[in-house]
Design a protein around this motif. Structure first.
Motif, PDB file in Angstrom:
ATOM      1  N   LYS A 152      68.161  22.385 -12.752  1.00  0.00           N
ATOM      2  CA  LYS A 152      68.567  22.779 -14.101  1.00  0.00           C
ATOM      3  C   LYS A 152      68.348  21.685 -15.128  1.00  0.00           C
ATOM      4  CE  LYS A 152      71.762  26.441 -12.842  1.00  0.00           C
ATOM      5  NZ  LYS A 152      73.170  26.887 -12.711  1.00  0.00           N
ATOM      6  N   CYS A 153      68.064  20.469 -14.659  1.00  0.00           N
ATOM      7  CA  CYS A 153      67.703  19.374 -15.568  1.00  0.00           C
ATOM      8  C   CYS A 153      66.189  19.250 -15.691  1.00  0.00           C
ATOM      9  CB  CYS A 153      68.303  18.058 -15.090  1.00  0.00           C
ATOM     10  SG  CYS A 153      70.095  17.954 -15.303  1.00  0.00           S
ATOM     11  N   GLY A 154      65.465  20.214 -15.100  1.00  0.00           N
ATOM     12  CA  GLY A 154      64.011  20.225 -15.220  1.00  0.00           C
ATOM     13  C   GLY A 154      63.306  19.263 -14.291  1.00  0.00           C
TER      14      GLY A 154
ATOM     15  N   VAL B 132      64.363  30.279 -27.194  1.00  0.00           N
ATOM     16  CA  VAL B 132      63.653  29.466 -28.181  1.00  0.00           C
ATOM     17  C   VAL B 132      62.819  30.386 -29.074  1.00  0.00           C
ATOM     18  CG1 VAL B 132      61.649  29.049 -26.677  1.00  0.00           C
ATOM     19  CG2 VAL B 132      62.192  27.431 -28.479  1.00  0.00           C
ATOM     20  N   CYS B 133      62.801  30.111 -30.385  1.00  0.00           N
ATOM     21  CA  CYS B 133      62.059  30.972 -31.308  1.00  0.00           C
ATOM     22  C   CYS B 133      60.571  30.605 -31.290  1.00  0.00           C
ATOM     23  CB  CYS B 133      62.628  30.873 -32.723  1.00  0.00           C
ATOM     24  SG  CYS B 133      62.099  29.416 -33.652  1.00  0.00           S
ATOM     25  N   VAL B 134      59.746  31.498 -31.804  1.00  0.00           N
ATOM     26  CA  VAL B 134      58.294  31.314 -31.771  1.00  0.00           C
ATOM     27  C   VAL B 134      57.876  30.061 -32.528  1.00  0.00           C
ATOM     28  CG1 VAL B 134      56.080  32.309 -32.468  1.00  0.00           C
ATOM     29  CG2 VAL B 134      57.860  33.787 -31.512  1.00  0.00           C
ATOM     30  N   ASP B 135      58.475  29.855 -33.719  1.00  0.00           N
ATOM     31  CA  ASP B 135      58.086  28.698 -34.525  1.00  0.00           C
ATOM     32  C   ASP B 135      58.438  27.391 -33.818  1.00  0.00           C
ATOM     33  OD1 ASP B 135      57.180  27.737 -37.316  1.00  0.00           O
ATOM     34  OD2 ASP B 135      59.030  26.637 -36.959  1.00  0.00           O
ATOM     35  N   CYS B 136      59.637  27.315 -33.239  1.00  0.00           N
ATOM     36  CA  CYS B 136      60.039  26.092 -32.540  1.00  0.00           C
ATOM     37  C   CYS B 136      59.169  25.844 -31.311  1.00  0.00           C
ATOM     38  CB  CYS B 136      61.517  26.175 -32.140  1.00  0.00           C
ATOM     39  SG  CYS B 136      62.639  25.947 -33.543  1.00  0.00           S
ATOM     40  N   HIS B 137      58.725  26.921 -30.673  1.00  0.00           N
ATOM     41  CA  HIS B 137      57.839  26.785 -29.518  1.00  0.00           C
ATOM     42  C   HIS B 137      56.510  26.164 -29.937  1.00  0.00           C
ATOM     43  CE1 HIS B 137      55.376  28.048 -26.024  1.00  0.00           C
ATOM     44  NE2 HIS B 137      56.515  27.996 -25.360  1.00  0.00           N
TER      45      HIS B 137
ATOM     46  N   ARG C 279      54.628  12.678 -26.373  1.00  0.00           N
ATOM     47  CA  ARG C 279      55.863  12.813 -25.600  1.00  0.00           C
ATOM     48  C   ARG C 279      55.798  14.044 -24.688  1.00  0.00           C
ATOM     49  NH1 ARG C 279      60.683   9.995 -26.982  1.00  0.00           N
ATOM     50  NH2 ARG C 279      60.252   8.569 -28.708  1.00  0.00           N
ATOM     51  N   GLU C 280      56.411  13.931 -23.526  1.00  0.00           N
ATOM     52  CA  GLU C 280      56.666  15.119 -22.718  1.00  0.00           C
ATOM     53  C   GLU C 280      58.030  15.640 -23.151  1.00  0.00           C
ATOM     54  OE1 GLU C 280      57.445  16.592 -18.112  1.00  0.00           O
ATOM     55  OE2 GLU C 280      56.948  14.495 -18.516  1.00  0.00           O
ATOM     56  N   ILE C 281      58.086  16.920 -23.525  1.00  0.00           N
ATOM     57  CA  ILE C 281      59.348  17.527 -23.983  1.00  0.00           C
ATOM     58  C   ILE C 281      59.680  18.710 -23.079  1.00  0.00           C
ATOM     59  CG2 ILE C 281      60.574  18.610 -25.906  1.00  0.00           C
ATOM     60  CD1 ILE C 281      58.627  17.195 -27.809  1.00  0.00           C
ATOM     61  N   VAL C 282      60.886  18.684 -22.534  1.00  0.00           N
ATOM     62  CA  VAL C 282      61.351  19.775 -21.677  1.00  0.00           C
ATOM     63  C   VAL C 282      62.446  20.527 -22.421  1.00  0.00           C
ATOM     64  CG1 VAL C 282      62.380  20.417 -19.464  1.00  0.00           C
ATOM     65  CG2 VAL C 282      60.820  18.457 -19.600  1.00  0.00           C
ATOM     66  N   ALA C 283      62.242  21.823 -22.604  1.00  0.00           N
ATOM     67  CA  ALA C 283      63.227  22.663 -23.298  1.00  0.00           C
ATOM     68  C   ALA C 283      63.745  23.743 -22.354  1.00  0.00           C
ATOM     69  CB  ALA C 283      62.604  23.300 -24.541  1.00  0.00           C
ATOM     70  N   ARG C 284      65.044  23.752 -22.133  1.00  0.00           N
ATOM     71  CA  ARG C 284      65.657  24.805 -21.321  1.00  0.00           C
ATOM     72  C   ARG C 284      66.392  25.751 -22.254  1.00  0.00           C
ATOM     73  NH1 ARG C 284      70.517  23.347 -17.424  1.00  0.00           N
ATOM     74  NH2 ARG C 284      71.823  24.631 -18.755  1.00  0.00           N
TER      75      ARG C 284
ATOM     76  N   ARG D 293      64.500  30.338 -19.557  1.00  0.00           N
ATOM     77  CA  ARG D 293      63.703  29.561 -18.612  1.00  0.00           C
ATOM     78  C   ARG D 293      63.456  28.155 -19.139  1.00  0.00           C
ATOM     79  NH1 ARG D 293      57.798  31.200 -17.862  1.00  0.00           N
ATOM     80  NH2 ARG D 293      57.695  28.996 -17.361  1.00  0.00           N
ATOM     81  N   PHE D 294      62.638  27.396 -18.410  1.00  0.00           N
ATOM     82  CA  PHE D 294      62.212  26.070 -18.840  1.00  0.00           C
ATOM     83  C   PHE D 294      60.849  26.148 -19.513  1.00  0.00           C
ATOM     84  CE2 PHE D 294      65.427  24.467 -15.978  1.00  0.00           C
ATOM     85  CZ  PHE D 294      65.775  23.242 -16.536  1.00  0.00           C
ATOM     86  N   HIS D 295      60.655  25.258 -20.485  1.00  0.00           N
ATOM     87  CA  HIS D 295      59.348  25.069 -21.123  1.00  0.00           C
ATOM     88  C   HIS D 295      59.021  23.582 -21.030  1.00  0.00           C
ATOM     89  CE1 HIS D 295      59.524  29.074 -23.141  1.00  0.00           C
ATOM     90  NE2 HIS D 295      60.825  28.843 -23.091  1.00  0.00           N
ATOM     91  N   HIS D 296      57.942  23.249 -20.331  1.00  0.00           N
ATOM     92  CA  HIS D 296      57.505  21.854 -20.219  1.00  0.00           C
ATOM     93  C   HIS D 296      56.307  21.663 -21.152  1.00  0.00           C
ATOM     94  CE1 HIS D 296      59.799  20.609 -16.548  1.00  0.00           C
ATOM     95  NE2 HIS D 296      59.888  21.928 -16.445  1.00  0.00           N
TER      96      HIS D 296
END
Length: 545
Positions: free
Chosen positions: A220-222, A504-509, A521-526, A530-533
């Motif tokens: 859960k922390c990616g 997560v919204c389309v614009d933020c994605h 940067r590598e950014i991980v968004a949960r 789901r997760f987005h790497h």
């Protein structure tokens, strides 16, 4: 007669011990009709069984029975009644019992603390805890675990630190509770510290709940590589261990690896349960694996004779609709033996909107708003879709419905952990001490993004304002603010991990992908799905979310 009484009592307690609480309650009612002798011990056990299955009606009957037989001064029985009312969401009755107890031991107080936390009365729980004359590990565990369950995980971590500073005994349940909090908050630094403590205390080997909690925390922390390593090093594994691994893969969008783990689990003779199948189906859904999804669903129903829950049906509909199999998804819904709930229809609507199936989106949206008029997410989804396809009348109609029905959308919130401190942001938030620096950095960054062709997507902004104001609103989305703090607070090249309570919204994605490329940067968004790497401008979901 005495032999039969003892036999019945043993059967009832055995049923409760085996987790068959409902059957135990039914048998208890049956033997009462035959003049069965009631004891405080058995009544206490049956009351706890009522709490496990939220049988409040029967619980109240047994409460009356306790008073009638003069058992209402028995500490164990009254504690069981307190626990039962707490689990049945009747905290008022639980508090009355607690206040009327002639004596209160540490077990009764711990149970009251848990009940207060589960009812989100955390300040009362903390006050009760602070006023205790003797605290054991159970007292600390009740508070920490309860705070985690009531979305007060950060406070739970503070009390864990206090627990260690006071030299209180840390046991297996403490570590499981704290690791669960770290999982929910994606507090990786705290989670790693807990893992170190697990090794220090010698809980790592032979304690399955702790090992399972560690796998879940890393997933859960990616950090799936760490989760996999911990899984491989576990000397013992059970269905929960495998389920945590499979679900972790699924949330990361690694569907094939999730299915490989599922197949290996079966080969090794571990029978999957409902939650395992849910994790496997979710993995298929978020990786577009239609045929594999059907295989998993049919295996569950035909091989293991597991009746699908609504969540299983939702995963199948989501899988089919995401893969543009709209006709098949619609037929699947029609054949379901149960009526589709709000989540299922929302998942279907989401895919219809994503693939711009206007006719079906309108049809499903109408059905959803009729069946769940209080569901804010459905209105937002439909409004955003109408805005996306340029149907201004549709947008106005949905907004008017929201106003007329007094519907408010859930506030978006995003968390980021920096140096073991968790920071939270809401959209447009300016309460953070570094708020000025965050906005200045983001505004400068947005100029660079626009120079590289970025156009803000303001279609989801519902306010009736000019375009410049809409862009400012989009700039202040909670995930952007959290990423902004990460960028100004960590050294270049450091990985940033954020957690959002909504999708997560389309614009933020789009923006997060661009930031990962420009800032290196590598950014991980949960998010809630789901997760987005994000790395080098690309996302692991491949825009499939």
């Amino acid at each position: 007669m005495m032999h039969r009484t003892l036999s019945n009592a043993k059967t009832i307690t055995n049923l409760i011990y085996q987790g068959q609480s409902r059957q135990a309650i039914v048998l208890f009612h049956q033997v009462l009709k035959n003049g069965f002798k009631i004891t405080e011990f058995l009544l206490s056990a049956i009351v706890r069984a009522c709490g496990r299955v939220a049988a409040i009606k029967e619980g109240k009957q047994f409460h009356c029975m306790a008073i009638k037989h003069g058992f209402n001064r028995d500490m164990i029985l009254m504690t069981s009644l307190l626990d039962m009312y707490s689990k049945c969401n009747n905290i008022t009755e639980a508090r009355l019992i607690f206040d009327e107890m002639p004596q209160r031991d540490v077990i009764a107080t711990n149970s009251m603390i848990s009940g207060l936390c589960w009812s989100h009365l955390t300040l009362e729980a903390i006050e009760l805890f602070s006023n205790m004359s003797r605290r054991d590990a159970g007292s600390w565990n009740s508070l920490i675990s309860g705070l985690g369950h009531s979305s007060e995980g950060r406070t739970g971590l503070v009390f864990f630190e206090k627990m260690r500073l006071e030299g209180a005994e840390v046991d297996v349940m403490t570590m499981v509770s704290v690791l669960a909090i770290c999982s929910d908050l994606a507090a990786l630094s705290n989670g790693k510290q807990c893992h170190g403590l697990v090794i220090k205390y010698g809980f790592e080997l032979g304690y399955l709940p702790v090992g399972n909690a560690i796998i879940d925390m890393y997933a859960k922390c990616g950090c799936m590589e760490d989760a996999c390593l911990c899984f491989k090093n576990m000397p013992l594994k059970n269905v929960i261990s495998w389920t945590a691994l499979i679900t972790g893969y699924g949330k990361q969008g690694r569907g094939l690896e999730a299915l490989e783990a599922f197949d290996t689990m079966e080969v090794e003779g571990v029978a999957p349960n409902k939650i395992t199948f849910l994790g496997a189906l979710y993995a298929c859904s978020h990786a577009g694996l239609v045929q594999e999804g059907w295989r998993v669903f049919n295996t569950m129903v035909h091989k293991y004779s597991i009746a699908p829950m609504m969540e299983h049906y939702t995963c199948m509909v989501d899988l089919l609709a995401r893969s543009k199999c709209f006709s098949e998804a619609y037929k699947f819904i029609e054949r379901m033996p149960v009526k589709p709930d709000t989540r299922l229809l929302t998942a279907f609507l989401s895919s219809c909107c994503s693939h711009k199936n206007l006719e079906l989106a309108r049809s499903v949206g109408k059905k959803l708003l009729e069946s769940a008029p209080e569901e804010a997410g459905a209105y937002m989804l439909l409004s955003n879709f109408y805005g996306l396809v340029g149907d201004l009348q549709g947008v106005a109609k949905v907004r008017r419905l929201m106003l007329d029905r007094g519907i408010r959308k859930e506030k978006a919130c995003t968390w980021i952990e920096i140096n073991k401190t968790v920071h939270s942001f809401q959209s447009g938030d300016r309460s953070h001490p570094l708020s000025k620096e965050i906005y200045n950095y983001l505004q400068h960054l947005f100029k660079k993004l626009k120079a590289n062709g970025y156009v803000p997507d303001t279609s989801m902004v519902m306010q009736n304002v000019d375009e410049q104001t809409k862009e400012e609103i989009v700039l202040g989305h909670s995930e952007k603010l959290a990423i902004g703090l990460g960028l100004i607070s960590t050294p270049p090249g450091t990985r940033i991990v954020i957690v959002k309570n909504l999708r997560v919204c389309v614009d933020c994605h789009v923006v997060t992908g661009l930031i990962s490329k420009i800032e290196g940067r590598e950014i991980v968004a949960r998010d809630s799905n789901r997760f987005h790497h994000f790395k080098d401008g690309l996302c692991s979901c491949e825009n499939h979310w």
